[in-house]
Design a protein around this motif. Structure first.
Motif, PDB file in Angstrom:
ATOM      1  N   ILE A  85      12.467  22.283   6.385  1.00 45.27           N
ATOM      2  CA  ILE A  85      12.956  22.286   4.821  1.00 45.27           C
ATOM      3  C   ILE A  85      13.925  21.439   4.395  1.00 45.27           C
ATOM      4  CG2 ILE A  85      12.628  25.064   4.803  1.00 45.27           C
ATOM      5  CD1 ILE A  85      15.828  25.025   5.019  1.00 45.27           C
ATOM      6  N   ASN A  86      13.722  21.100   3.058  1.00 47.64           N
ATOM      7  CA  ASN A  86      15.032  20.126   2.552  1.00 47.64           C
ATOM      8  C   ASN A  86      15.475  21.088   1.461  1.00 47.64           C
ATOM      9  OD1 ASN A  86      16.107  18.256   0.309  1.00 47.64           O
ATOM     10  ND2 ASN A  86      15.482  16.848   1.958  1.00 47.64           N
ATOM     11  N   PRO A  87      16.944  21.301   1.704  1.00 46.28           N
ATOM     12  CA  PRO A  87      17.671  22.225   0.559  1.00 46.28           C
ATOM     13  C   PRO A  87      17.431  21.672  -0.932  1.00 46.28           C
ATOM     14  CG  PRO A  87      18.875  22.164   2.518  1.00 46.28           C
ATOM     15  CD  PRO A  87      17.905  21.179   2.646  1.00 46.28           C
ATOM     16  N   HIS A  88      17.674  20.384  -0.900  1.00 49.06           N
ATOM     17  CA  HIS A  88      17.486  19.713  -2.353  1.00 49.06           C
ATOM     18  C   HIS A  88      16.206  19.816  -3.169  1.00 49.06           C
ATOM     19  CE1 HIS A  88      21.339  17.933  -1.588  1.00 49.06           C
ATOM     20  NE2 HIS A  88      20.818  17.514  -0.411  1.00 49.06           N
ATOM     21  N   ALA A  89      15.115  19.952  -2.133  1.00 52.15           N
ATOM     22  CA  ALA A  89      13.787  19.741  -2.968  1.00 52.15           C
ATOM     23  C   ALA A  89      13.228  21.075  -2.924  1.00 52.15           C
ATOM     24  CB  ALA A  89      12.927  18.866  -2.020  1.00 52.15           C
ATOM     25  N   VAL A 131      23.072  23.229   1.672  1.00 53.94           N
ATOM     26  CA  VAL A 131      22.463  24.578   2.151  1.00 53.94           C
ATOM     27  C   VAL A 131      21.731  25.227   1.217  1.00 53.94           C
ATOM     28  CG1 VAL A 131      24.150  24.400   4.069  1.00 53.94           C
ATOM     29  CG2 VAL A 131      24.688  25.914   1.995  1.00 53.94           C
ATOM     30  N   PRO A 132      20.612  26.267   1.696  1.00 54.91           N
ATOM     31  CA  PRO A 132      20.346  26.930   0.720  1.00 54.91           C
ATOM     32  C   PRO A 132      21.169  28.057   0.258  1.00 54.91           C
ATOM     33  CG  PRO A 132      18.808  26.640   2.687  1.00 54.91           C
ATOM     34  CD  PRO A 132      20.098  25.835   2.825  1.00 54.91           C
ATOM     35  N   ALA A 133      21.165  28.672  -0.767  1.00 55.49           N
ATOM     36  CA  ALA A 133      21.983  29.613  -1.038  1.00 55.49           C
ATOM     37  C   ALA A 133      21.270  30.871  -2.039  1.00 55.49           C
ATOM     38  CB  ALA A 133      23.001  29.002  -2.039  1.00 55.49           C
ATOM     39  N   ARG A 134      21.876  31.962  -2.016  1.00 60.43           N
ATOM     40  CA  ARG A 134      21.611  32.905  -2.927  1.00 60.43           C
ATOM     41  C   ARG A 134      22.689  32.931  -3.969  1.00 60.43           C
ATOM     42  NH1 ARG A 134      19.282  38.396  -0.438  1.00 60.43           N
ATOM     43  NH2 ARG A 134      18.641  38.690  -2.521  1.00 60.43           N
ATOM     44  N   HIS A 169      25.528  31.959   1.456  1.00 63.69           N
ATOM     45  CA  HIS A 169      24.669  30.821   2.150  1.00 63.69           C
ATOM     46  C   HIS A 169      24.998  30.857   3.574  1.00 63.69           C
ATOM     47  CE1 HIS A 169      28.644  28.870   3.259  1.00 63.69           C
ATOM     48  NE2 HIS A 169      29.106  29.422   2.196  1.00 63.69           N
ATOM     49  N   PRO A 170      23.960  30.392   4.201  1.00 63.84           N
ATOM     50  CA  PRO A 170      24.109  30.289   5.633  1.00 63.84           C
ATOM     51  C   PRO A 170      25.260  29.320   6.456  1.00 63.84           C
ATOM     52  CG  PRO A 170      22.318  28.807   5.127  1.00 63.84           C
ATOM     53  CD  PRO A 170      22.916  29.626   3.847  1.00 63.84           C
ATOM     54  N   GLU A 201      20.261  38.293  -9.513  1.00 70.69           N
ATOM     55  CA  GLU A 201      20.301  37.200  -8.572  1.00 70.69           C
ATOM     56  C   GLU A 201      19.573  36.122  -9.512  1.00 70.69           C
ATOM     57  OE1 GLU A 201      18.394  35.272  -4.467  1.00 70.69           O
ATOM     58  OE2 GLU A 201      17.890  37.512  -5.096  1.00 70.69           O
ATOM     59  N   ILE A 202      20.077  34.826  -9.418  1.00 69.58           N
ATOM     60  CA  ILE A 202      19.541  33.808 -10.379  1.00 69.58           C
ATOM     61  C   ILE A 202      19.038  32.600  -9.369  1.00 69.58           C
ATOM     62  CG2 ILE A 202      21.012  34.320 -12.099  1.00 69.58           C
ATOM     63  CD1 ILE A 202      22.874  32.175 -11.468  1.00 69.58           C
ATOM     64  N   SER A 203      18.883  32.940  -8.008  1.00 65.25           N
ATOM     65  CA  SER A 203      18.376  31.789  -7.148  1.00 65.25           C
ATOM     66  C   SER A 203      17.052  31.708  -6.843  1.00 65.25           C
ATOM     67  CB  SER A 203      19.229  32.048  -5.871  1.00 65.25           C
ATOM     68  OG  SER A 203      19.523  33.189  -5.598  1.00 65.25           O
ATOM     69  N   LEU A 204      16.338  30.790  -6.654  1.00 66.53           N
ATOM     70  CA  LEU A 204      15.150  30.460  -6.237  1.00 66.53           C
ATOM     71  C   LEU A 204      14.981  30.484  -4.825  1.00 66.53           C
ATOM     72  CD1 LEU A 204      14.035  27.634  -8.743  1.00 66.53           C
ATOM     73  CD2 LEU A 204      13.643  30.396  -9.043  1.00 66.53           C
ATOM     74  N   PRO A 205      14.322  31.296  -4.060  1.00 66.88           N
ATOM     75  CA  PRO A 205      13.939  31.128  -2.598  1.00 66.88           C
ATOM     76  C   PRO A 205      13.269  30.042  -2.266  1.00 66.88           C
ATOM     77  CG  PRO A 205      12.532  32.760  -3.476  1.00 66.88           C
ATOM     78  CD  PRO A 205      13.343  32.186  -4.605  1.00 66.88           C
ATOM     79  N   ILE A 206      13.318  29.734  -0.965  1.00 65.76           N
ATOM     80  CA  ILE A 206      12.415  28.666  -0.102  1.00 65.76           C
ATOM     81  C   ILE A 206      11.101  29.469   0.158  1.00 65.76           C
ATOM     82  CG2 ILE A 206      12.228  27.171   1.780  1.00 65.76           C
ATOM     83  CD1 ILE A 206      15.231  26.365   1.683  1.00 65.76           C
ATOM     84  N   ASP A 207      10.153  29.124  -0.324  1.00 62.22           N
ATOM     85  CA  ASP A 207       8.925  29.801  -0.194  1.00 62.22           C
ATOM     86  C   ASP A 207       7.873  29.004   0.618  1.00 62.22           C
ATOM     87  OD1 ASP A 207       6.689  31.456  -0.367  1.00 62.22           O
ATOM     88  OD2 ASP A 207       6.602  31.791  -2.538  1.00 62.22           O
TER      89      ASP A 207
END
Length: 242
Positions: A66-70, A232-235, A224-225, A19-25
């Protein structure tokens, strides 16, 4: 259970999928970019009832801000720059032929892709760009007001003309932080898609690719959702071949 997947005759090594994605934490104390502060998670309050077991409620029932871009890894369609485009980021096919490439910036801040072109496979569908420097601290970096490196519009055009319809990068944007709204690389990549390329073409930002993954070909898988919006957020997963 033994599942085997092949992509154009090459077996995918699912046991070494990365996995190379960063989660929304929601424990973050700041945004990752774009000056808007961290994501928020707040319990719903309806009269005396609260959607938080920590506060005595019977269940956790939160609103998310949330803001997916930020705030983390995201994918975006051309609706990011024009409301007339599709707002449904559908990734098709399920597994894509990708190429991982590491790039450093020149004195102007533009990423140098000179050595990419002779190495890029002719049938690649997605490019994943890892930028230097690439310290593990990158996953916690806030890029607001740092002017990170970027892609040129010409390189974005050349990627699109190579048949690439998924462009992924580990920075907040493929464009400069401040460009007076030009977003030249975004425009160039979407405007120069080949007629036969799957639609919609996508740009993904805010990845982290460890140094342990060598440059070269991989399979790519994106989750993605089901949300209808510009991003949209993504894995995102890179899968080596056997």
């Amino acid at each position: 259970m033994n599942i085997q997947i092949e992509l154009d005759g090459r077996r995918l090594d699912l046991a070494r999928m990365h996995e190379i994605s960063l989660p929304i934490d929601f424990s973050m104390t700041k945004e990752r970019a774009w000056y808007i502060g961290p994501p928020r998670r707040e319990p719903v309050r309806l009269g005396d009832w609260v959607g938080s077991t920590r506060e005595g409620g019977s269940v956790n029932f939160y609103n998310l801000f949330i803001n997916p871009h930020a705030h983390g890894t995201h994918i975006e369609t051309a609706s990011h720059i024009n409301h007339t485009y599709s707002i449904s980021p559908v990734v098709n096919p399920l597994f894509l032929k990708a190429y991982l490439f590491t790039a450093a910036a020149d004195n102007s801040g533009a990423l140098d892709l000179l050595t990419l072109w002779p190495a890029l496979p002719y049938d690649v569908q997605a490019i994943v760009i890892r930028t230097l420097p690439n310290s593990p601290d990158k996953v916690h970096t806030c890029y607001s007001n740092t002017n990170p490196s970027f892609l040129t519009a010409d390189d974005a055009k050349r990627l699109a003309n190579s048949g690439i319809f998924i462009l992924l990068i580990d920075l907040p944007s493929v464009d400069p932080e401040r460009d007076n709204g030009a977003l030249a690389a975004h425009h160039s990549f979407w405007e120069h898609q080949l007629p036969h390329s799957p639609k919609p073409a996508l740009i993904g930002e805010f990845l982290y690719i460890p140094d342990a993954l060598p440059d070269g070909p991989y399979a790519l898988h994106i989750q993605h959702p089901a949300m209808y919006t510009d991003a949209v957020p993504a894995r995102v997963f890179l899968i080596p071949y056997i």
